[in-house]
Design a protein around this motif. Structure first.
Motif, PDB file in Angstrom:
ATOM      1  N   LYS A 161       0.835  -1.210   0.000  1.00 39.36           N
ATOM      2  CA  LYS A 161       0.000   0.000   0.000  1.00 39.36           C
ATOM      3  C   LYS A 161       0.866   1.254   0.000  1.00 39.36           C
ATOM      4  CE  LYS A 161      -3.705  -2.494   2.137  1.00 39.36           C
ATOM      5  NZ  LYS A 161      -4.634  -2.650   3.235  1.00 39.36           N
ATOM      6  N   PRO A 162       0.637   2.122  -0.976  1.00 36.99           N
ATOM      7  CA  PRO A 162       1.517   3.286  -1.099  1.00 36.99           C
ATOM      8  C   PRO A 162       1.138   4.443  -0.173  1.00 36.99           C
ATOM      9  CG  PRO A 162      -0.038   3.210  -2.910  1.00 36.99           C
ATOM     10  CD  PRO A 162      -0.344   2.026  -2.046  1.00 36.99           C
ATOM     11  N   ILE A 163       2.024   5.413  -0.055  1.00 32.56           N
ATOM     12  CA  ILE A 163       1.756   6.647   0.696  1.00 32.56           C
ATOM     13  C   ILE A 163       2.103   7.852  -0.185  1.00 32.56           C
ATOM     14  CG2 ILE A 163       2.019   5.779   3.065  1.00 32.56           C
ATOM     15  CD1 ILE A 163       4.966   6.707   2.889  1.00 32.56           C
ATOM     16  N   GLU A 185      -8.019   7.869 -10.616  1.00 31.84           N
ATOM     17  CA  GLU A 185      -7.521   6.546 -11.017  1.00 31.84           C
ATOM     18  C   GLU A 185      -7.901   5.469 -10.004  1.00 31.84           C
ATOM     19  OE1 GLU A 185      -5.529   4.448 -14.006  1.00 31.84           O
ATOM     20  OE2 GLU A 185      -6.100   6.549 -13.919  1.00 31.84           O
ATOM     21  N   CYS A 186      -8.099   5.882  -8.752  1.00 34.04           N
ATOM     22  CA  CYS A 186      -8.351   4.904  -7.687  1.00 34.04           C
ATOM     23  C   CYS A 186      -9.799   4.438  -7.714  1.00 34.04           C
ATOM     24  CB  CYS A 186      -8.027   5.509  -6.319  1.00 34.04           C
ATOM     25  SG  CYS A 186      -8.375   4.348  -4.981  1.00 34.04           S
ATOM     26  N   GLY A 187      -9.995   3.155  -7.904  1.00 34.88           N
ATOM     27  CA  GLY A 187     -11.346   2.613  -7.929  1.00 34.88           C
ATOM     28  C   GLY A 187     -11.849   2.231  -6.555  1.00 34.88           C
ATOM     29  N   SER A 188     -11.074   2.487  -5.518  1.00 40.82           N
ATOM     30  CA  SER A 188     -11.462   2.054  -4.174  1.00 40.82           C
ATOM     31  C   SER A 188     -11.820   3.226  -3.272  1.00 40.82           C
ATOM     32  CB  SER A 188     -10.308   1.258  -3.544  1.00 40.82           C
ATOM     33  OG  SER A 188      -9.948   0.203  -4.381  1.00 40.82           O
ATOM     34  N   ASP A 189     -11.925   4.414  -3.833  1.00 43.57           N
ATOM     35  CA  ASP A 189     -12.232   5.634  -3.049  1.00 43.57           C
ATOM     36  C   ASP A 189     -11.304   5.769  -1.852  1.00 43.57           C
ATOM     37  OD1 ASP A 189     -14.245   6.405  -4.742  1.00 43.57           O
ATOM     38  OD2 ASP A 189     -15.777   5.265  -3.657  1.00 43.57           O
ATOM     39  N   ALA A 190     -10.061   5.412  -2.049  1.00 41.88           N
ATOM     40  CA  ALA A 190      -9.122   5.410  -0.917  1.00 41.88           C
ATOM     41  C   ALA A 190      -8.364   6.730  -0.768  1.00 41.88           C
ATOM     42  CB  ALA A 190      -8.120   4.264  -1.099  1.00 41.88           C
ATOM     43  N   ILE A 191      -8.545   7.653  -1.734  1.00 42.88           N
ATOM     44  CA  ILE A 191      -7.740   8.883  -1.700  1.00 42.88           C
ATOM     45  C   ILE A 191      -8.644  10.085  -1.467  1.00 42.88           C
ATOM     46  CG2 ILE A 191      -6.076  10.315  -2.965  1.00 42.88           C
ATOM     47  CD1 ILE A 191      -5.305   7.830  -4.562  1.00 42.88           C
ATOM     48  N   SER A 192      -8.312  10.867  -0.450  1.00 46.49           N
ATOM     49  CA  SER A 192      -9.087  12.074  -0.152  1.00 46.49           C
ATOM     50  C   SER A 192      -8.133  13.260  -0.011  1.00 46.49           C
ATOM     51  CB  SER A 192      -9.911  11.872   1.119  1.00 46.49           C
ATOM     52  OG  SER A 192      -9.031  11.557   2.179  1.00 46.49           O
ATOM     53  N   VAL A 218      -4.301  12.085   0.466  1.00 47.48           N
ATOM     54  CA  VAL A 218      -4.034  11.187   1.598  1.00 47.48           C
ATOM     55  C   VAL A 218      -4.657   9.842   1.263  1.00 47.48           C
ATOM     56  CG1 VAL A 218      -4.467  10.725   4.049  1.00 47.48           C
ATOM     57  CG2 VAL A 218      -4.079  13.070   3.274  1.00 47.48           C
ATOM     58  N   ILE A 219      -3.905   8.765   1.465  1.00 48.19           N
ATOM     59  CA  ILE A 219      -4.418   7.430   1.144  1.00 48.19           C
ATOM     60  C   ILE A 219      -4.903   6.756   2.417  1.00 48.19           C
ATOM     61  CG2 ILE A 219      -3.816   5.141   0.260  1.00 48.19           C
ATOM     62  CD1 ILE A 219      -1.858   6.525  -1.647  1.00 48.19           C
ATOM     63  N   ASN A 220      -6.172   6.373   2.409  1.00 47.72           N
ATOM     64  CA  ASN A 220      -6.744   5.621   3.534  1.00 47.72           C
ATOM     65  C   ASN A 220      -6.254   4.172   3.406  1.00 47.72           C
ATOM     66  OD1 ASN A 220      -8.470   3.897   5.019  1.00 47.72           O
ATOM     67  ND2 ASN A 220     -10.026   5.513   5.097  1.00 47.72           N
ATOM     68  N   LEU A 275      -8.884   1.348   3.152  1.00 50.11           N
ATOM     69  CA  LEU A 275      -9.624   1.188   1.887  1.00 50.11           C
ATOM     70  C   LEU A 275      -8.716   0.768   0.734  1.00 50.11           C
ATOM     71  CD1 LEU A 275     -11.965   4.344   1.989  1.00 50.11           C
ATOM     72  CD2 LEU A 275     -12.572   1.978   2.486  1.00 50.11           C
ATOM     73  N   CYS A 276      -7.437   1.138   0.812  1.00 55.80           N
ATOM     74  CA  CYS A 276      -6.500   0.868  -0.283  1.00 55.80           C
ATOM     75  C   CYS A 276      -6.308  -0.632  -0.495  1.00 55.80           C
ATOM     76  CB  CYS A 276      -5.145   1.517   0.048  1.00 55.80           C
ATOM     77  SG  CYS A 276      -3.850   1.086  -1.121  1.00 55.80           S
ATOM     78  N   LYS A 277      -6.351  -1.030  -1.765  1.00 55.05           N
ATOM     79  CA  LYS A 277      -6.141  -2.451  -2.102  1.00 55.05           C
ATOM     80  C   LYS A 277      -4.736  -2.706  -2.631  1.00 55.05           C
ATOM     81  CE  LYS A 277     -10.939  -3.661  -3.051  1.00 55.05           C
ATOM     82  NZ  LYS A 277     -11.556  -2.366  -2.732  1.00 55.05           N
ATOM     83  N   GLY A 278      -3.936  -1.668  -2.651  1.00 57.63           N
ATOM     84  CA  GLY A 278      -2.548  -1.870  -3.057  1.00 57.63           C
ATOM     85  C   GLY A 278      -2.362  -2.179  -4.530  1.00 57.63           C
ATOM     86  N   CYS A 279      -3.266  -1.673  -5.377  1.00 54.19           N
ATOM     87  CA  CYS A 279      -3.161  -2.016  -6.802  1.00 54.19           C
ATOM     88  C   CYS A 279      -2.092  -1.197  -7.524  1.00 54.19           C
ATOM     89  CB  CYS A 279      -4.505  -1.812  -7.493  1.00 54.19           C
ATOM     90  SG  CYS A 279      -4.993  -0.072  -7.584  1.00 54.19           S
ATOM     91  N   GLY A 280      -1.703  -0.065  -6.963  1.00 56.04           N
ATOM     92  CA  GLY A 280      -0.604   0.719  -7.526  1.00 56.04           C
ATOM     93  C   GLY A 280      -0.976   1.650  -8.660  1.00 56.04           C
ATOM     94  N   ARG A 281      -2.249   1.724  -9.006  1.00 59.85           N
ATOM     95  CA  ARG A 281      -2.625   2.577 -10.145  1.00 59.85           C
ATOM     96  C   ARG A 281      -2.333   4.041  -9.869  1.00 59.85           C
ATOM     97  NH1 ARG A 281      -6.965   0.012 -13.524  1.00 59.85           N
ATOM     98  NH2 ARG A 281      -7.498   2.133 -14.058  1.00 59.85           N
ATOM     99  N   CYS A 282      -2.475   4.460  -8.612  1.00 64.62           N
ATOM    100  CA  CYS A 282      -2.235   5.876  -8.287  1.00 64.62           C
ATOM    101  C   CYS A 282      -0.756   6.230  -8.483  1.00 64.62           C
ATOM    102  CB  CYS A 282      -2.669   6.166  -6.859  1.00 64.62           C
ATOM    103  SG  CYS A 282      -1.912   5.085  -5.647  1.00 64.62           S
ATOM    104  N   ILE A 283       0.122   5.272  -8.280  1.00 63.24           N
ATOM    105  CA  ILE A 283       1.561   5.541  -8.463  1.00 63.24           C
ATOM    106  C   ILE A 283       1.818   5.920  -9.914  1.00 63.24           C
ATOM    107  CG2 ILE A 283       3.874   4.526  -8.385  1.00 63.24           C
ATOM    108  CD1 ILE A 283       2.923   2.745  -6.098  1.00 63.24           C
TER     109      ILE A 283
HETATM  110  S1  SF4 Z   1      -2.879   1.657  -4.536  1.00 57.42           S
HETATM  111 FE1  SF4 Z   1      -4.783   1.420  -5.705  1.00 57.42          FE
HETATM  112  S2  SF4 Z   1      -6.364   1.222  -4.152  1.00 57.42           S
HETATM  113 FE2  SF4 Z   1      -4.564   2.087  -3.120  1.00 57.42          FE
HETATM  114  S3  SF4 Z   1      -4.849   4.284  -3.209  1.00 57.42           S
HETATM  115 FE3  SF4 Z   1      -3.607   3.712  -4.988  1.00 57.42          FE
HETATM  116  S4  SF4 Z   1      -5.096   3.424  -6.652  1.00 57.42           S
HETATM  117 FE4  SF4 Z   1      -6.251   3.403  -4.716  1.00 57.42          FE
END
Ligand code: SF4
Ligand code: SF4
Length: 373
Positions: free
Chosen positions: A189-191, A206-213, A220-222, A225-233
């Motif tokens: 899970k990224p920060i 990009e985040c499909g998990s609503d983890a970024i506010s 800020v990444i919750n 909620l984050c699934k660690g998919c890395g798309r936000c990176i």
């Molecule tokens: S790693 Fe994936 S799930 Fe987590 S904040 Fe980034 S895009 Fe969202």
């Protein structure tokens, strides 16, 4: 372990010899005919490309492989598992529609698409991981488990978390059910570095998990909620998002190799990779940025470690394309040159870990003989 043989051909051709015929010749030379296909269900594991992404493997190449398997007596089907994150391949209904829109159907490829882990990504089998250090068992798509033979047909490209995607990523990550993908990702899970964040909000889109506010004005990444998919990176143009620790990416790479070993364990597997349209990021993105490297060729081997190593080596020798993510980075003033095209395209990745761990657990060897056709 002895050297493995990796067969290679470039994309040059002569009058009236199609790329499909070249690909079939490559597979025959590499020994695909040694597999007993007679009456067997043959999973062609591939990636149908996220909607909006145009750099996935064209159906024409898939048809060439499917036709060859039928000629050898097998019953091929095209398959992939659903994704962990919401997108156009998150369930079998959307996934099949996605495959159809991107041109994969019985007319274009000569075989049907079966989503390996079913409607909601829960149709899975639990299998042992041979020599597993990170995972003792793996959760994989049921259709891959049920298949008698697995053919990996992968698109070699860059990747924002694993450096590149090739045979091991196609089988290991792509063959995991939703639970399997969670386990492979869950240390990653990224920060956000608020000093680098410019509040452009692209990462949240990009985040499909609503983890970024953005309560603080910065992303800020919750972590719950984050699934660690890395798309936000990959979405952040300012290098503000990175993995929390150096070991997380390492464990993702190692788990991918372990999942590949689990999926291939005990059944014939043959691996084909096309190095073309080498986008900087995964085909899971709904876009494909310009290729970072020129088209190089097609490769085939029984050894996924040797195959990925050979692809990586060929890429490292290629000239970067100037108008690309890699070219842009290399041209930046003060850029810290890694002298490594994957690292210079996506800094912070650890691509060698996948291959080193694959070798350690007996999935294959990084020592190979490249046989050019
Ligand atoms: S790693 Fe994936 S799930 Fe987590 S904040 Fe980034 S895009 Fe969202
Ligand atoms: S994409 Fe990067 S810069 Fe933009 S809001 Fe997200 S973290 Fe900040």
């Amino acid at each position: 372990m002895e050297n493995s043989k990796v067969y290679f051909t470039d994309f040059r051709t002569v009058l009236e010899q199609s790329q499909g015929v070249k690909l079939q010749k490559l597979c025959r030379k590499a020994g695909i005919g040694d597999i007993d296909f007679e009456g067997k269900f043959v999973a062609i594991k591939m990636h149908f490309g996220e909607l909006g992404n145009f750099s996935y493997i064209r159906p024409n190449y898939v048809k060439a492989v499917a036709d060859l398997i039928k000629e050898l007596g097998g019953k091929p089907f095209l398959t992939d598992c659903n994704t962990l994150y919401p997108g156009s391949r998150k369930n079998a209904v959307d996934h099949l529609y996605n495959a159809e829109v991107n041109g994969f159907n019985s007319v274009t490829t000569g075989c049907y698409v079966i989503i390996a882990d079913g409607l909601k990504g829960t149709d899975e089998a639990t299998v042992e991981v041979p020599n597993g250090e990170y995972c003792k068992e793996a959760y994989i798509g049921r259709a891959l488990y049920d298949a008698d033979v697995i053919i990996s047909l992968s698109h070699f490209k860059g990747h924002e978390m694993t450096g590149f995607g090739g045979a091991i990523k196609n089988i290991g990550m792509g063959g995991g059910s939703r639970a399997g993908k969670m386990i492979q990702h869950n240390d990653g899970k990224p920060i956000v570095n608020p000093d680098l964040c410019r509040s452009c909000k692209l990462c949240a889109r990009e985040c499909g998990s609503d983890a970024i506010s953005y309560e603080t004005g910065k992303a800020v990444i919750n972590q719950d909620l984050c699934k660690g998919c890395g798309r936000c990176i990959g979405a952040c143009a300012f290098d503000a998002i990175s993995n929390q620790s150096g070991t997380a990416l390492e464990s993702l790479c190692c788990k991918m190799a372990e999942y590949t070993a689990a999926i291939c364990n005990g059944k014939p597997c043959f691996h084909i990779t096309l190095i073309m349209d080498v986008s900087p990021n995964c085909d899971c993105h709904g876009e494909n940025d310009a290729p970072i490297l020129p088209n190089i060729g097609m490769l085939a081997s029984f050894d996924p470690v040797a195959l990925d190593q050979a692809c990586a080596d060929l890429c490292q020798k290629a000239e970067p394309i100037r108008n690309s993510q890699l070219g842009d980075n290399l041209a930046k003033e003060g850029w810290h040159h890694h002298h490594d095209h994957f690292l210079d395209s996506n800094p912070n990745i650890k691509w060698k870990e996948t291959l080193e761990h694959g070798e350690k657990i007996g999935l294959g060897t990084r020592e190979y003989e490249l046989i050019k056709l």
